[in-house]
Design a protein around this motif. Sequence first.
Motif, mmCIF file in Angstrom:
data_model
loop_
_atom_site.group_PDB
_atom_site.id
_atom_site.type_symbol
_atom_site.label_atom_id
_atom_site.label_comp_id
_atom_site.label_asym_id
_atom_site.label_seq_id
_atom_site.Cartn_x
_atom_site.Cartn_y
_atom_site.Cartn_z
ATOM 1 N N LEU A 60 0.880 -1.250 -0.045
ATOM 2 C CA LEU A 60 -0.018 0.007 -0.147
ATOM 3 C C LEU A 60 1.037 1.125 0.054
ATOM 4 O O LEU A 60 1.243 1.836 -1.005
ATOM 5 C CB LEU A 60 -0.963 -0.058 1.119
ATOM 6 N N PHE A 61 1.399 1.399 1.230
ATOM 7 C CA PHE A 61 2.419 2.800 1.397
ATOM 8 C C PHE A 61 3.787 2.003 1.432
ATOM 9 O O PHE A 61 4.849 2.677 1.300
ATOM 10 C CB PHE A 61 1.897 3.759 2.484
ATOM 11 N N GLU A 62 3.644 0.667 1.948
ATOM 12 C CA GLU A 62 4.862 -0.265 2.341
ATOM 13 C C GLU A 62 4.601 -1.502 2.214
ATOM 14 O O GLU A 62 2.969 -1.747 2.137
ATOM 15 C CB GLU A 62 5.598 0.388 3.660
ATOM 16 N N PRO A 63 5.365 -2.602 2.202
ATOM 17 C CA PRO A 63 4.692 -3.886 2.244
ATOM 18 C C PRO A 63 4.207 -4.082 3.595
ATOM 19 O O PRO A 63 4.568 -3.813 4.553
ATOM 20 C CB PRO A 63 6.367 -4.754 2.196
ATOM 21 N N THR A 64 3.041 -4.768 3.682
ATOM 22 C CA THR A 64 1.926 -5.077 4.621
ATOM 23 C C THR A 64 1.283 -6.318 4.456
ATOM 24 O O THR A 64 1.053 -6.787 3.302
ATOM 25 C CB THR A 64 1.006 -3.856 4.326
ATOM 26 N N VAL A 65 0.865 -7.001 5.633
ATOM 27 C CA VAL A 65 0.195 -7.911 5.778
ATOM 28 C C VAL A 65 -1.066 -7.507 6.533
ATOM 29 O O VAL A 65 -0.965 -6.806 7.512
ATOM 30 C CB VAL A 65 0.861 -9.230 6.255
ATOM 31 N N ALA A 66 -2.340 -8.032 5.962
ATOM 32 C CA ALA A 66 -3.547 -7.372 6.588
ATOM 33 C C ALA A 66 -4.596 -8.404 6.660
ATOM 34 O O ALA A 66 -4.715 -9.376 5.745
ATOM 35 C CB ALA A 66 -3.927 -6.352 6.081
ATOM 36 N N PHE A 67 -5.548 -8.379 7.518
ATOM 37 C CA PHE A 67 -6.930 -9.291 7.588
ATOM 38 C C PHE A 67 -7.905 -8.058 7.338
ATOM 39 O O PHE A 67 -7.812 -6.884 7.849
ATOM 40 C CB PHE A 67 -7.041 -9.616 8.818
ATOM 41 N N ASP A 68 -8.673 -8.119 6.366
ATOM 42 C CA ASP A 68 -9.889 -7.334 6.147
ATOM 43 C C ASP A 68 -11.182 -8.085 6.080
ATOM 44 O O ASP A 68 -11.237 -9.224 5.735
ATOM 45 C CB ASP A 68 -9.627 -6.576 4.601
ATOM 46 N N ILE A 69 -11.989 -7.471 6.781
ATOM 47 C CA ILE A 69 -13.349 -8.060 7.124
ATOM 48 C C ILE A 69 -14.448 -7.116 6.699
ATOM 49 O O ILE A 69 -14.601 -6.115 6.873
ATOM 50 C CB ILE A 69 -13.626 -8.410 8.566
ATOM 51 N N HIS A 70 -15.320 -7.662 5.822
ATOM 52 C CA HIS A 70 -16.600 -6.815 5.447
ATOM 53 C C HIS A 70 -18.005 -7.633 5.726
ATOM 54 O O HIS A 70 -17.991 -8.750 5.846
ATOM 55 C CB HIS A 70 -16.631 -6.792 3.838
ATOM 56 N N ARG A 71 -18.781 -6.908 6.403
ATOM 57 C CA ARG A 71 -20.137 -7.004 6.516
ATOM 58 C C ARG A 71 -21.059 -6.696 5.458
ATOM 59 O O ARG A 71 -21.054 -5.620 5.033
ATOM 60 C CB ARG A 71 -20.835 -6.721 8.110
ATOM 61 N N PHE A 72 -21.685 -7.680 4.842
ATOM 62 C CA PHE A 72 -22.348 -7.286 3.784
ATOM 63 C C PHE A 72 -24.207 -7.388 4.139
ATOM 64 O O PHE A 72 -24.646 -8.167 4.828
ATOM 65 C CB PHE A 72 -22.166 -8.386 2.696
ATOM 66 N N GLU A 73 -24.781 -6.366 3.505
ATOM 67 C CA GLU A 73 -26.333 -6.338 3.432
ATOM 68 C C GLU A 73 -26.563 -5.825 2.039
ATOM 69 O O GLU A 73 -26.101 -5.194 1.543
ATOM 70 C CB GLU A 73 -26.667 -5.169 4.451
ATOM 71 N N ASN A 74 -27.843 -6.727 1.521
ATOM 72 C CA ASN A 74 -28.282 -6.707 0.362
ATOM 73 C C ASN A 74 -26.885 -6.652 -0.927
ATOM 74 O O ASN A 74 -27.124 -5.852 -2.037
ATOM 75 C CB ASN A 74 -29.197 -5.554 0.180
ATOM 76 N N GLY A 75 -25.848 -7.548 -0.606
ATOM 77 C CA GLY A 75 -25.082 -7.618 -1.484
ATOM 78 C C GLY A 75 -23.896 -6.700 -1.661
ATOM 79 O O GLY A 75 -23.042 -6.876 -2.332
ATOM 80 N N MET A 76 -24.182 -5.733 -0.410
ATOM 81 C CA MET A 76 -22.986 -4.587 -0.709
ATOM 82 C C MET A 76 -22.282 -4.316 0.821
ATOM 83 O O MET A 76 -23.048 -4.821 1.888
ATOM 84 C CB MET A 76 -23.488 -3.109 -1.051
ATOM 85 N N SER A 77 -21.009 -4.123 0.929
ATOM 86 C CA SER A 77 -20.390 -3.852 2.097
ATOM 87 C C SER A 77 -20.961 -2.740 2.774
ATOM 88 O O SER A 77 -20.980 -1.712 2.171
ATOM 89 C CB SER A 77 -18.925 -4.058 1.933
ATOM 90 N N VAL A 78 -21.408 -2.999 3.948
ATOM 91 C CA VAL A 78 -21.853 -1.790 4.774
ATOM 92 C C VAL A 78 -20.942 -1.367 5.878
ATOM 93 O O VAL A 78 -21.256 -0.372 6.880
ATOM 94 C CB VAL A 78 -23.358 -1.984 5.405
ATOM 95 N N GLU A 79 -19.920 -2.474 6.125
ATOM 96 C CA GLU A 79 -19.180 -2.278 7.456
ATOM 97 C C GLU A 79 -17.893 -3.146 7.168
ATOM 98 O O GLU A 79 -17.942 -4.019 6.479
ATOM 99 C CB GLU A 79 -19.952 -2.702 8.610
ATOM 100 N N HIS A 80 -16.788 -2.459 7.857
ATOM 101 C CA HIS A 80 -15.359 -3.000 7.399
ATOM 102 C C HIS A 80 -14.493 -2.869 8.774
ATOM 103 O O HIS A 80 -14.707 -1.803 9.486
ATOM 104 C CB HIS A 80 -14.680 -1.785 6.239
ATOM 105 N N TRP A 81 -13.611 -3.773 8.896
ATOM 106 C CA TRP A 81 -12.723 -4.046 9.887
ATOM 107 C C TRP A 81 -11.265 -4.553 9.290
ATOM 108 O O TRP A 81 -11.445 -5.220 8.159
ATOM 109 C CB TRP A 81 -12.814 -5.112 11.025
#
Length: 256
Positions: A81-102
């Motif tokens: 991204l801005f440097e080499p990075t490892v991440a976990f990304d979580i999305h909560r979906f409603e009606n097919g779209m992400s409405v919340e992100h961690w």
Amino acid sequence: MNLLSNRDKAEAIQNSIETETLLEIGLINPKSYKQHNPHVETGLEAIQALHEQMPMEKVYTNVVRKFQDGDYGFVHVDYFLFEPTVAFDIHRFENGMSVEHWDNLQINSKRLNKSGRTMTDGKTKAIDHHKTEANKALVRSFIQQVLIDDDKEQASDYFKGNQLIQHNPDMEDGVQEYFNGLAAMKEAGKAQVYHKIQMVLGEGNFVLVLSEGYIGEIHSAFYDLYRVEDDKIMEHWDVIEAIPAPEHRKNTNGKF
């Protein structure tokens, strides 16, 4: 109708950073998107603004693992991204779209750990889907009993002998080596202390636990991914990130 699974949607959202197609894929709700990354304002426009700041000639996204648990899609990603990075990304979906992100992000030094492993190699595909809830309960119990309640004598209940494949960059394979590593951190004044489980997600034999605690005096978020085999923990990946004080956060949604 969008036929992508929630795991595939989470992957597509994160891949859109590299391809610069966030708006085109239409997987984030433009009117309601709750952001838990404390360094980013809430809403879709803030994500667009962040992407525009990235050095796109260097940016890449490599989704190594993707899972889903009900309305949640979650991915383990090797990034630049801005440097080499490892991440976990979580999305909560409603009606097919992400409405919340961690998410949780950690700089990737690219070096091998003491057992020659990286932060992201190892098994990637979920099996034993019929055991999802049992595996989530097993891993939750381990975090609570052994890491939070500090009942190390019960640790042997959760492992097959000394077997543990370890991807933490500062540790090595083996259950005893894991606890030795935690002890060494404590000796150095940087004890990794778990205080509270905030979320448990799983698919089959993979379980991701979000916990809150401290590294020394630094308020921290721990995202621990475990692979379970025959009702025992066999493999571990983690991402650790400091949680900024409330006055330094760009949204009021909380890290968790």
